[in-house]
Design an enzyme around this catalytic site. Structure first.
Site, PDB file in Angstrom:
ATOM      1  N   GLU A  41     -17.111   9.578   5.541  1.00 35.06           N
ATOM      2  CA  GLU A  41     -16.491   8.297   5.862  1.00 35.06           C
ATOM      3  C   GLU A  41     -15.591   7.890   4.700  1.00 35.06           C
ATOM      4  OE1 GLU A  41     -19.256   5.064   6.176  1.00 35.06           O
ATOM      5  OE2 GLU A  41     -20.356   5.612   4.376  1.00 35.06           O
ATOM      6  N   ASP A  49       0.860  -1.168   0.000  1.00 33.73           N
ATOM      7  CA  ASP A  49       0.000   0.000   0.000  1.00 33.73           C
ATOM      8  C   ASP A  49       0.905   1.229   0.000  1.00 33.73           C
ATOM      9  OD1 ASP A  49      -2.234   1.617   0.084  1.00 33.73           O
ATOM     10  OD2 ASP A  49      -3.197   0.503   1.688  1.00 33.73           O
TER      11      ASP A  49
END
Length: 703
Positions: free
Chosen positions: A616, A268
């Protein structure tokens, strides 16, 4: 975080000569792939090898190797690369329980990806950020804690359903050609990764081996072993003391060992750096590079933190310092170049099945129909006391709620922009053509900001629009390298790359005047990181703070006078390729009272409420009641919307509530008092059509 990067390393790499390509064995499709890969790696210097270990793999002109960025996204459609079909967010797709449709969606996405790849130059061209064929999707993490902001990207909390959907999506993306991969799927984030977002770079998740095997690993095993995913992504956090990108059990014993994974592993973004700076697992960046290489992590997304140049140097340093052997690096390079060859990047285009796809396959009517089918199947009827389906003869409908007329809420996160999208309001109007439909937002909270229109902007000399000055320096110093005039600052959806019409710009200034068409309180701001806004020489918005985690606009409420020409200045320092967007909206004095008045005149009320991906999501700079850092701090409906529902219901009119959300909402009051509740999730470009058809009975979510 996802909108501010420019692939500077590929610029100036030089045009690749056909002679250099045709004479090299790695361009010979008649040779075995392993021989081609070995021949190429055998010609590389250590520095050239290291330059391939980061996601921004540099061009090697002398060997005829184009630049290539391994980072592209396709969570529910080709993402962050202009126009494409946008399907429902994965959490909504999970509610379809239709893995066959998920497979079809994967096929459609990979087709659109190939069209875009061909449009950007094809196999032998340099390809930058989000232009490649390696897609860091799907997200098959387990949505265990409903407060996790990225749960919207997943297929929920069930390991079996997630496994089935993961297999369907991966096989749809990668295709079934015996010689070539259509696109590479990269299941993420391997493996125990389910928040919280604010601490993901340093946290250590303690989990039992039973829970790993029973809950978190099954979906990844299915994607790797059954679906033959060609890639995978390791996560940020530690698991039982070891970083996910340097885990003996997860990477060596399980992935490469028990599962026999032969594909490549990517980190990542910033996760290799985290091994050193977040987890303090090594004492240097080179040490982090070495330990990840030894665990079979083949490419480092180094765009954040040290950047790709320093990231690549960490790998050459790891070898020269004796922390890892060059032979280990070569094994990673073999996996990376095997993938590129199997994608057809070193073969004549005529040999690759998807090199001649028509442009009409992008955003096609067939794909739009598939997006509608998925949206229809994703609708979940939570309550109905007989109100639904609404009679087609209904005369007056009041639609309230701040999300009813918005497109972004349909699209969720990790999305592209569709050529057209149907809001909930538009879908309701289409489903009830004989009704008078009145829309009142009912709140200021979550109201959509609009680009400041051209009619409100003038240059300093009175001409329509805004003056733009681009500079080669990062701090606006020197003479502008280019000056232009734009009708407005609204470049949000012009795609990735250099600042609009000014490649190579390092900083930018936009100036003119802003004149409101009415007096009152306005919310004004910038939907662009790395920017500042002045009005009448007063700094009113600074969007340079925490720019890597900013989601959505940064704004301020202020009184503006009709007809007053406010001196406008926007600066972007440095300008790293993010399109600039200046936004505003008037603030209603009593929006709830307006909604109640509309409800009193209606036969039925449809309230479209919930949350959005601006609240979110991934590691966000959000700190509001109920939301922090991208995660939820509680599951309550936002207070402004909850109060709106209660106020409207006092009119005694029947009320259907449509929820928009990517995670659980506690709707206890609505469950007791509303007549119907429909969960619509973030339903994609055709979401409004699906909502309208469900409310009217043309779509039966229980059928």
């Amino acid at each position: 975080m996802r909108r501010i990067l420019l692939v500077s390393l590929v610029l100036g790499a030089g045009v690749l000569g056909a002679e250099a390509q045709n004479s090299q064995p790695w361009y010979d499709p008649n040779l075995p792939i392993a021989s081609r890969v070995d021949a190429l790696i055998g010609q590389m210097t250590l520095e050239e090898k290291a330059s391939q270990m980061v996601n921004q793999a540099r061009a090697i002109p002398r060997l005829g190797v184009p630049a290539y960025n391994w980072w592209s996204e396709a969570l529910h459609g080709v993402a962050n690369n202009g126009l494409a079909t946008v399907f429902p967010e994965p959490i909504g797709l999970a509610a379809t329980f239709d893995d066959a449709s998920i497979h079809e969606m994967g096929v459609a996405i990979s087709t659109e990806a190939r069209v875009k790849f061909n449009q950007s130059g094809g196999a032998h061209a340099d390809h930058g950020l989000m232009q490649g064929l390696d897609f860091w999707s799907p997200n098959i993490n387990i949505f265990r804690d409903p407060r996790w902001g990225r749960g919207q990207e997943t297929y929920g909390e069930d390991p079996f359903l997630t496994s089935q959907f993961g297999v369907a999506f991966v096989t749809g993306l990668q295709g079934d050609d015996p010689h070539y991969i259509k696109v590479v799927a990269t299941p993420k984030h391997y493996v125990v990764h389910s928040g919280p977002e604010p601490t993901r770079h340093e946290m250590d998740v303690k989990v039992s081996r039973h829970d790993e095997e029973d809950t978190y690993l099954p979906a990844f095993r299915a994607a790797i072993v059954d679906a033959h995913a060609e890639s995978a992504m390791c996560a940020y956090n530690r698991i039982n003391g070891q970083p996910a990108c340097a885990s003996d059990f997860l990477l060596t014993d399980t992935l490469r060992g028990a599962w026999g994974f032969k594909g490549y592993m990517t980190s990542d973004c910033g996760a290799i750096r985290d091994i050193y700076s977040g987890h303090h697992f090594t004492d240097s960046l080179a040490g982090a590079a070495a330990v990840s290489l030894k665990h079979g992590v083949d490419t480092d997304c180094a765009d954040f933190g040290e950047g790709p140049v320093a990231g690549a140097k960490a790998y050459s340093d790891a070898v020269t310092e004796g922390l890892v052997s060059q032979a280990v690096m070569d094994e990673s390079l073999k996996r990376l170049f095997t993938a590129r060859i199997r994608l057809g990047m070193f073969d004549p285009p005529a040999m690759v099945p998807w090199s001649k796809l028509p442009d009409s396959d992008l955003d096609s009517e067939a794909h739009r129909a598939l997006a509608l089918r998925a949206a229809r199947e994703s609708m979940v009827l939570l309550k109905n006391n007989g109100l639904l389906p609404l009679k087609k003869t209904v005369k007056r409908i009041a639609v309230v709620g701040p999300l009813a007329d918005q497109i972004p809420v349909l699209l969720g996160n990790y999305n592209n922009q569709p050529s057209r999208a149907v809001t909930a309001l538009d879908g309701i109007k289409a489903a009830f053509p004989g009704a008078q439909v009145t829309y009142v937002p009912g709140t200021n909270f979550l109201r959509q900001l609009e680009a400041v229109p051209a009619s409100a902007l003038k240059t300093a000399d009175g001409q329509p629009g805004v003056k733009a000055e681009y500079f080669a320096s990062p701090d606006l110093s020197g003479t502008p390298s280019m000056t232009k005039t734009y009708p407005q600052l609204d470049f949000a959806f012009r795609g990735r790359g250099a600042a609009p019409d000014a490649p190579g710009a390092q900083s930018a200034r936009f100036s003119g005047t802003l004149t409101p068409n009415e007096s009152g309180t306005w919310e004004v701001g910038l939907a662009t990181p790395n920017t500042k806004l002045w009005l009448d020489d007063k700094l009113v918005v600074d969007n340079t703070i925490a720019q890597d985690t900013q989601r959505g606009p940064k704004t301020v409420e202020m009184a503006l006078q009709r007809g007053h020409a406010y001196a406008l200045r926007v600066e972007q320092t440095p300008s790293r390729g993010t399109p600039v967007r200046l936004v505003w909206r008037p603030v209603a004095a009593d929006p709830q009272a307006d909604a109640v008045a509309a409800a009193r005149k209606a036969d039925v009320v449809i309230a479209v409420v919930g949350i959005t991906s601006q609240l979110e999501g991934e590691e966000m700079n959000v700190n509001l009641p109920g939301f922090k850092g991208g995660d939820r701090t509680n599951l309550d409906m936002p207070k402004e919307e909850a109060d709106l529902l209660k106020a409207v219901k006092t009119t005694g009119k029947p009320m259907a509530v449509v929820l928009m959300n990517g995670s659980a909402l506690a709707v206890n009051w609505a469950a007791a008092n509303a007549d119907a509740i429909l969960d619509a999730w973030y339903p994609g470009e055709e979401g409004g059509t699906a909502i309208g058809q469900t409310l009217s009975g043309d779509n039966n979510p229980a059928g």
